[in-house]
Scaffold this active site. Structure first.
Site, PDB file in Angstrom:
ATOM      1  N   TYR A 146      -1.691  -1.723  10.283  1.00  0.00           N
ATOM      2  CA  TYR A 146      -1.692  -2.035   8.849  1.00  0.00           C
ATOM      3  C   TYR A 146      -0.401  -1.260   8.459  1.00  0.00           C
ATOM      4  O   TYR A 146       0.234  -1.893   7.410  1.00  0.00           O
ATOM      5  CB  TYR A 146      -3.045  -1.369   8.481  1.00  0.00           C
ATOM      6  CG  TYR A 146      -3.207  -1.273   6.905  1.00  0.00           C
ATOM      7  CD1 TYR A 146      -3.773  -2.647   6.319  1.00  0.00           C
ATOM      8  CD2 TYR A 146      -2.992  -0.126   6.146  1.00  0.00           C
ATOM      9  CE1 TYR A 146      -3.913  -2.488   5.017  1.00  0.00           C
ATOM     10  CE2 TYR A 146      -3.122  -0.129   4.699  1.00  0.00           C
ATOM     11  CZ  TYR A 146      -3.717  -1.148   4.247  1.00  0.00           C
ATOM     12  OH  TYR A 146      -3.829  -1.189   2.839  1.00  0.00           O
ATOM     13  N   SER A 177       1.110  -1.181  -0.095  1.00  0.00           N
ATOM     14  CA  SER A 177       0.077   0.025  -0.161  1.00  0.00           C
ATOM     15  C   SER A 177       0.928   1.270  -0.049  1.00  0.00           C
ATOM     16  O   SER A 177       2.038   1.280   0.432  1.00  0.00           O
ATOM     17  CB  SER A 177      -0.885  -0.011   1.259  1.00  0.00           C
ATOM     18  OG  SER A 177      -1.530   1.330   1.507  1.00  0.00           O
TER      19      SER A 177
HETATM   20  N1  LIG Z   1      -8.596  -0.691  -1.881  1.00  0.00           N
HETATM   21  C1  LIG Z   1      -7.596  -0.007  -1.671  1.00  0.00           C
HETATM   22  O1  LIG Z   1      -7.926   1.164  -1.841  1.00  0.00           O
HETATM   23  C2  LIG Z   1      -6.336  -0.356  -1.116  1.00  0.00           C
HETATM   24  C3  LIG Z   1      -5.357   0.640  -1.082  1.00  0.00           C
HETATM   25  C4  LIG Z   1      -4.193   0.390  -0.655  1.00  0.00           C
HETATM   26  C5  LIG Z   1      -3.856  -1.158  -0.410  1.00  0.00           C
HETATM   27  N2  LIG Z   1      -4.706  -2.003  -0.827  1.00  0.00           N
HETATM   28  C6  LIG Z   1      -4.431  -3.523  -0.578  1.00  0.00           C
HETATM   29  O2  LIG Z   1      -5.053  -4.213  -1.522  1.00  0.00           O
HETATM   30  C7  LIG Z   1      -5.376  -5.330  -1.119  1.00  0.00           C
HETATM   31  C8  LIG Z   1      -6.834  -5.609  -1.488  1.00  0.00           C
HETATM   32  O3  LIG Z   1      -7.633  -4.718  -0.831  1.00  0.00           O
HETATM   33  P1  LIG Z   1      -8.943  -4.802  -1.464  1.00  0.00           P
HETATM   34  O4  LIG Z   1      -9.844  -3.281  -1.068  1.00  0.00           O
HETATM   35  O5  LIG Z   1      -9.309  -5.215  -2.715  1.00  0.00           O
HETATM   36  O6  LIG Z   1      -9.919  -5.630  -0.359  1.00  0.00           O
HETATM   37  P2  LIG Z   1     -11.161  -5.999  -0.153  1.00  0.00           P
HETATM   38  O7  LIG Z   1     -12.290  -5.556  -0.984  1.00  0.00           O
HETATM   39  O8  LIG Z   1     -11.468  -5.993   1.486  1.00  0.00           O
HETATM   40  O9  LIG Z   1     -11.124  -7.739  -0.432  1.00  0.00           O
HETATM   41  C9  LIG Z   1     -10.872  -8.764   0.278  1.00  0.00           C
HETATM   42  C10 LIG Z   1     -10.586  -9.729  -0.062  1.00  0.00           C
HETATM   43  O10 LIG Z   1      -9.861 -10.666   0.687  1.00  0.00           O
HETATM   44  C11 LIG Z   1     -10.535 -11.866   1.102  1.00  0.00           C
HETATM   45  N3  LIG Z   1     -10.111 -11.928   2.511  1.00  0.00           N
HETATM   46  C12 LIG Z   1     -10.025 -11.224   3.531  1.00  0.00           C
HETATM   47  N4  LIG Z   1      -9.548 -11.487   4.628  1.00  0.00           N
HETATM   48  C13 LIG Z   1      -9.032 -12.756   4.434  1.00  0.00           C
HETATM   49  C14 LIG Z   1      -8.258 -13.815   4.932  1.00  0.00           C
HETATM   50  N5  LIG Z   1      -7.817 -13.609   6.141  1.00  0.00           N
HETATM   51  N6  LIG Z   1      -7.997 -14.844   4.334  1.00  0.00           N
HETATM   52  C15 LIG Z   1      -8.456 -15.077   2.965  1.00  0.00           C
HETATM   53  N7  LIG Z   1      -9.157 -14.199   2.380  1.00  0.00           N
HETATM   54  C16 LIG Z   1      -9.418 -13.127   3.065  1.00  0.00           C
HETATM   55  C17 LIG Z   1     -11.926 -11.592   0.927  1.00  0.00           C
HETATM   56  O11 LIG Z   1     -12.878 -12.760   0.911  1.00  0.00           O
HETATM   57  P3  LIG Z   1     -13.656 -13.065   1.977  1.00  0.00           P
HETATM   58  O12 LIG Z   1     -14.183 -12.150   2.776  1.00  0.00           O
HETATM   59  O13 LIG Z   1     -14.715 -14.194   1.191  1.00  0.00           O
HETATM   60  O14 LIG Z   1     -12.787 -14.327   2.633  1.00  0.00           O
HETATM   61  C18 LIG Z   1     -11.959 -10.796  -0.213  1.00  0.00           C
HETATM   62  O15 LIG Z   1     -11.974 -11.427  -1.336  1.00  0.00           O
HETATM   63  C19 LIG Z   1      -5.197  -5.513   0.353  1.00  0.00           C
HETATM   64  O16 LIG Z   1      -3.814  -5.863   0.650  1.00  0.00           O
HETATM   65  C20 LIG Z   1      -5.202  -3.975   0.923  1.00  0.00           C
HETATM   66  O17 LIG Z   1      -4.512  -3.499   1.850  1.00  0.00           O
HETATM   67  C21 LIG Z   1      -5.881  -1.471  -1.201  1.00  0.00           C
END
Ligand SMILES: NC(=O)c1ccc[n+]([C@@H]2O[C@H](COP(=O)([O-])OP(=O)(O)OC[C@H]3O[C@@H](n4cnc5c(N)ncnc54)[C@H](OP(=O)(O)O)[C@@H]3O)[C@@H](O)[C@H]2O)c1
Length: 245
Positions: free
Chosen positions: A147, A134
């Site tokens: 985080y 991130s």
């Molecule tokens: N979105 C942003 O703006 C942003 C910015 C910076 C970094 N990131 C990084 O990008 C990545 C993805 O972010 P996102 O926003 O797409 O996340 P998200 O929408 O919250 O998606 C989470 C996904 O991970 C799965 N998950 C959550 N906890 C889990 C666990 N303990 N074991 C296995 N699966 C798990 C969930 O599925 P289930 O609930 O079905 O298990 C879901 O498929 C993360 O590492 C986040 O820190 C995102």
């Protein structure tokens, strides 16, 4: 095969779909088979190759069981470690147990998973490991200490793996997303605070989840054969700038 953790929705799903569209056999991961099922069906309906890897990153025994079974049936050439849980509590509300739990899921589990796929990659002298960090790994904000620490550690782990595994034909890189309009961020981004964050972005908009796909495709492809230990930032210029006027 390409294993993408946390790919039932959000950025993980977009990266997995893009890899499948590029011809990879993708393994979608999440904690619930019910939530993964429609995604798998969608890919199969489009004539793409996809399978399921149901395990919780917090459950090491379950991870070992599931990945062990997948490795017995085939090979994993690409690992995208995308799961990253976030705890937005301020320091006074964050116990050391809370802190340790998040470090365990976001950092320790990524190391454990890399350890499971590395022997096969080393044997075949080929592998691509991509960790999703991130921009918060480098740019701190109040209220996310665990985080930020986990993502910083993950970025450092990428460099450590890159240094040690390149000799075996493996590359390890990171993708550092900025503000992506995923479901997880929907409420915050639609609030007055969200408007302020948007004004902070040189492009004056949040990224659509699909806009992460190019970075993953590039790092997983032969086009990135000499890219190793790199963090590819995808943030519309946020981390390149100070405050926007
Ligand atoms: N979105 C942003 O703006 C942003 C910015 C910076 C970094 N990131 C990084 O990008 C990545 C993805 O972010 P996102 O926003 O797409 O996340 P998200 O929408 O919250 O998606 C989470 C996904 O991970 C799965 N998950 C959550 N906890 C889990 C666990 N303990 N074991 C296995 N699966 C798990 C969930 O599925 P289930 O609930 O079905 O298990 C879901 O498929 C993360 O590492 C986040 O820190 C995102």
């Amino acid at each position: 095969m390409a294993l993408v953790t946390g790919s039932a929705r959000g950025l993980g799903w977009e990266m997995a779909r893009a890899l499948a569209e590029a011809g990879a056999h993708v393994l979608l991961n999440g904690r619930s088979a019910e939530r993964l099922e429609p995604r798998i069906k969608e890919l199969h309906a489009a004539g793409l190759k996809a399978g399921m890897a149901v395990f919780d990153m917090a459950d090491r025994a379950g991870m070992e069981r599931e990945v062990g079974a997948l490795l017995a049936a085939g090979r994993i050439d690409v690992l995208i470690n995308n799961v990253g849980e976030r705890d937005r509590r301020a320091l006074n509300a964050l116990s050391t147990t809370d802190f340790e739990r998040l470090i365990d899921v976001d950092l320790n589990a990524a190391f454990a998973l890399a350890k499971l796929v590395l022997p096969g990659m080393i044997e075949r002298r080929y592998g691509r490991i991509i960790m999703v960090t991130s921009i918060a790994a480098e740019l701190a904000v109040p209220g996310s200490a665990s985080y930020i620490a986990a993502k910083g550690g993950l970025g450092a782990l990428v460099r450590a793996l890159a240094a040690e595994t390149a000799v075996h034909g493996i590359t390890c890189n990171a993708i550092a997303p900025g503000f992506f309009h995923t479901e997880a961020n929907d409420r915050m981004f639609s609030s007055p605070a969200g408007e302020r964050w948007q004004a902070r972005v040189p492009m004056r908009r949040f990224a659509q989840p699909r806009e992460i796909a190019g970075a993953a495709l590039f790092l997983a492809s032969d086009a990135a054969s000499y890219v190793n230990g790199h963090t590819l930032t995808v943030d519309g210029g946020v981390s390149a700038t100070f405050l926007m006027p």
